[in-house]
Design a protein around this motif. Structure first.
Motif, PDB file in Angstrom:
ATOM      1  N   VAL A  64      30.537  31.727  24.887  1.00  0.00           N
ATOM      2  CA  VAL A  64      31.285  32.969  24.628  1.00  0.00           C
ATOM      3  C   VAL A  64      32.760  32.647  24.802  1.00  0.00           C
ATOM      4  O   VAL A  64      33.215  32.470  25.917  1.00  0.00           O
ATOM      5  N   PHE A  68      30.971  35.692  19.076  1.00  0.00           N
ATOM      6  CA  PHE A  68      30.805  37.002  19.684  1.00  0.00           C
ATOM      7  C   PHE A  68      31.983  37.915  19.340  1.00  0.00           C
ATOM      8  O   PHE A  68      31.825  39.129  19.197  1.00  0.00           O
ATOM      9  N   PHE A 104      31.618  40.809  27.355  1.00  0.00           N
ATOM     10  CA  PHE A 104      31.683  39.362  27.100  1.00  0.00           C
ATOM     11  C   PHE A 104      32.139  38.588  28.336  1.00  0.00           C
ATOM     12  O   PHE A 104      31.649  37.492  28.616  1.00  0.00           O
ATOM     13  N   ARG A 129      30.076  35.690  30.326  1.00  0.00           N
ATOM     14  CA  ARG A 129      30.651  34.397  30.701  1.00  0.00           C
ATOM     15  C   ARG A 129      30.368  34.072  32.165  1.00  0.00           C
ATOM     16  O   ARG A 129      29.996  32.935  32.512  1.00  0.00           O
ATOM     17  N   TYR A 171      36.758  34.928  21.698  1.00  0.00           N
ATOM     18  CA  TYR A 171      35.315  34.922  21.934  1.00  0.00           C
ATOM     19  C   TYR A 171      34.506  34.304  20.798  1.00  0.00           C
ATOM     20  O   TYR A 171      33.275  34.369  20.826  1.00  0.00           O
TER      21      TYR A 171
END
Length: 553
Positions: free
Chosen positions: A553, A414, A463, A467, A411
């Motif tokens: 991300v 992030f 996350f 996305r 990631y």
């Protein structure tokens, strides 16, 4: 992405407080010495130079709570003790004799002379002078019976009375024996726990095993012998009338008297009455102190019942010696100078400061109701514990590095935010354990390693959701908001079920299993907090600073 100021302050305030409470664990030995010295000074009322130096090792204004290390990590002593409950039967029956004697003497014309006959322990045999009225004598003694206070003993009395010839036999009933066994074990458990806890040890495991055995595990004790010396001391305190002194250890003390040695006069013995005026069971407090000559002593205070008996006896026996007996040894036999109506007094003798402190601890904890026989004893060396700590530390470091690398590789930036939150999560976990005085065991370390893996699960869900929103052409701010909102239900469900599992483990488990459950439960709470709130704060700070048009991300 706008968060109210109060919420931002609260989130970072919790993080700062958690890390502050976790800080002492980085200086474990220094803080532990600081805490032990403070506790010793509080008990003794005075500080030695070494204790002052230990106290100065850690600032008093900083938190000083530590995560206690369990027996498998720190080493310590393990004992399995058997409680001799038959001793309690004997004491109960011996204590019943004055009441039986007075009840029978109240009708001496019918019953005749009353005399106690020799018998086995736990049985009272009384010979009466007029066997023809045996039925009346048995009735008088049975009137002393009390109901058994247990659910299984409803409707039964505490003694059984039988008469044969000119002998009355009195003993405890089966229901009362069972109730006495339960009370004796429970009382022994509590007294052992108070004794062990008051001397500054760390989170002992003290629990009943079987019908008459107690398991005792105490981290930080140097040897099983040291633990036995502390627990095995009965500390049975009584105050008895003195009938004489002698240097002959074979002297006949007479009926209902006993011959006991003097603690501070080798070769000297006191003849005292067997039945005490008042006992240590009536004590409500005992503190180390100094007498009028500056020598170590112990101040004591009785409850109202004991104070009344103590005051009445001292008022009626001014000028007479009065023996203070501890574990069948006369530690002091002062002459009563005046009545002592307040129920307070002082025990003097040839004490050191440490001995007076230990005696006060034992007296506050109370006398063990029965003798303990140690069936199993062993010492777990600190070297084995250190090996376990080192292995657990290596496992935790490898797990944290592996998870951090995976999150960063998957990631990017992030993932870095998730890693920062993971580090804060570990600090919060140790801060929480320090605040509640939790015990860390080897399974507890396993719980921490599991927490490291679980801590990023929520971030992965968030996350991945972000996305998906970015693929749907959402703007960055809206994608982040939706990612946190829509991942919330899955995160709460997953962690709530795990939290229920941890609660079940804690409720039904014991020892190391509980340690695992505690670290797992606390890890779940801190993980959800850092994943949903701390990472969002980090992302908001970054976004407010950089203002990117697009994010990856």
């Amino acid at each position: 992405m706008q968060t109210p100021l109060w919420k931002t302050i609260l989130i970072w305030g919790i993080c700062a407080a958690g890390l502050l409470f976790a800080l002492p664990n980085l200086f474990y030995t220094r803080v532990e010495q600081h805490n032990d010295a403070l506790r010793a000074v509080e008990l003794a009322g005075a500080a030695t130079p070494d204790q002052d130096a230990a106290i100065a090792q850690w600032p008093n204004w900083l938190p000083s709570g530590l995560v206690n290390l369990g027996l498998d990590l720190r080493g310590g002593a393990h004992l399995l003790a058997e409680v001799q409950v038959a001793d309690v039967y004997k004491d109960r029956i011996d204590g019943l004799w004055p009441d039986v004697r007075d009840a029978l003497r109240s009708e001496r014309d019918a019953v005749g002379n009353v005399r106690r006959e020799p018998s086995e322990p736990g049985v009272l045999k009384v010979k009466i002078g007029n066997p023809a009225n045996m039925a009346r004598a048995v009735e008088l003694v049975r009137a002393l019976a009390q109901p058994v206070v247990t659910l299984t003993g409803v409707g039964q009395t505490d003694i059984e009375v039988a008469g044969a010839g000119d002998i009355i036999t009195v003993q405890l009933s089966e229901a009362e024996r069972a109730a006495t066994d339960s009370r004796t074990i429970q009382q022994s458990l509590e007294i052992i726990r108070r004794r062990v806890d008051e001397v500054g040890t760390r989170e002992p495991t003290i629990q009943r095993q079987g019908t008459d055995r107690i398991l005792i595990q105490v981290p930080g004790i140097g040897s099983a012998a040291e633990l036995k010396a502390l627990i095995g001391t009965t500390a049975r305190l009584t105050f008895n009338p003195v009938r004489g002194r002698t240097a002959d250890q074979n002297a006949d003390p007479g009926a209902r008297n006993v011959l006991l040695p003097a603690a501070d006069e080798p070769g000297m013995f006191y003849i005292i009455e067997q039945t005490p005026v008042v006992s240590g069971e009536d004590l409500v407090d005992a503190q180390p102190a100094f007498d009028q000559n500056g020598r170590p002593a112990v101040n004591f205070r009785f409850n109202p019942s004991g104070a009344r008996q103590f005051g009445d006896y001292t008022a009626a026996n001014i000028g007479q010696p009065f023996a203070i007996v501890l574990d069948d040894e006369v530690i002091s036999a002062p002459v009563i100078q005046s009545a002592i109506p307040g129920g307070s007094g002082i025990i003097t003798g040839s004490f050191t400061i440490e001995e007076s402190t230990d005696l006060a601890v034992l007296l506050r904890a109370g006398a063990l109701p029965a003798e303990l026989i140690f069936l199993e004893e062993r010492t777990i060396g600190p070297e084995l514990g250190q090996d376990s700590i080192d292995a657990g530390r290596v496992a935790a470091i490898i797990a944290m590095i592996a998870v951090s690398l995976f999150m960063f590789a998957s990631y990017g930036l992030f993932g870095l935010f998730a890693n920062i939150a993971l580090a804060i999560n570990m600090g919060l976990l140790f801060g929480a354990l320090s605040m509640i005085g939790g015990t860390l065991t080897l399974p507890g370390i396993a719980g921490i390693v599991l927490t490291i893996g679980m801590a990023v699960d929520a971030n992965v869900l968030v996350f991945e959701r972000i996305r998906e929103e970015l693929r749907g052409q959402k703007n960055p701010v809206r994608a982040i908001e939706i990612g946190y909102e829509r991942a919330m239900s899955a995160i709460v469900d997953a962690n709530l079920t795990t939290l229920i599992t941890a609660a079940v483990l804690f409720y039904f488990g014991a020892g190391p299993v509980r340690g695992f459950a505690v670290t797992l439960a606390l890890g779940i709470i801190t993980s959800v907090f850092t994943a949903l709130l701390v990472t969002k704060q980090l992302i908001a700070l970054w976004y407010g600073w950089r203002r990117p048009r697009t994010i990856t991300v």
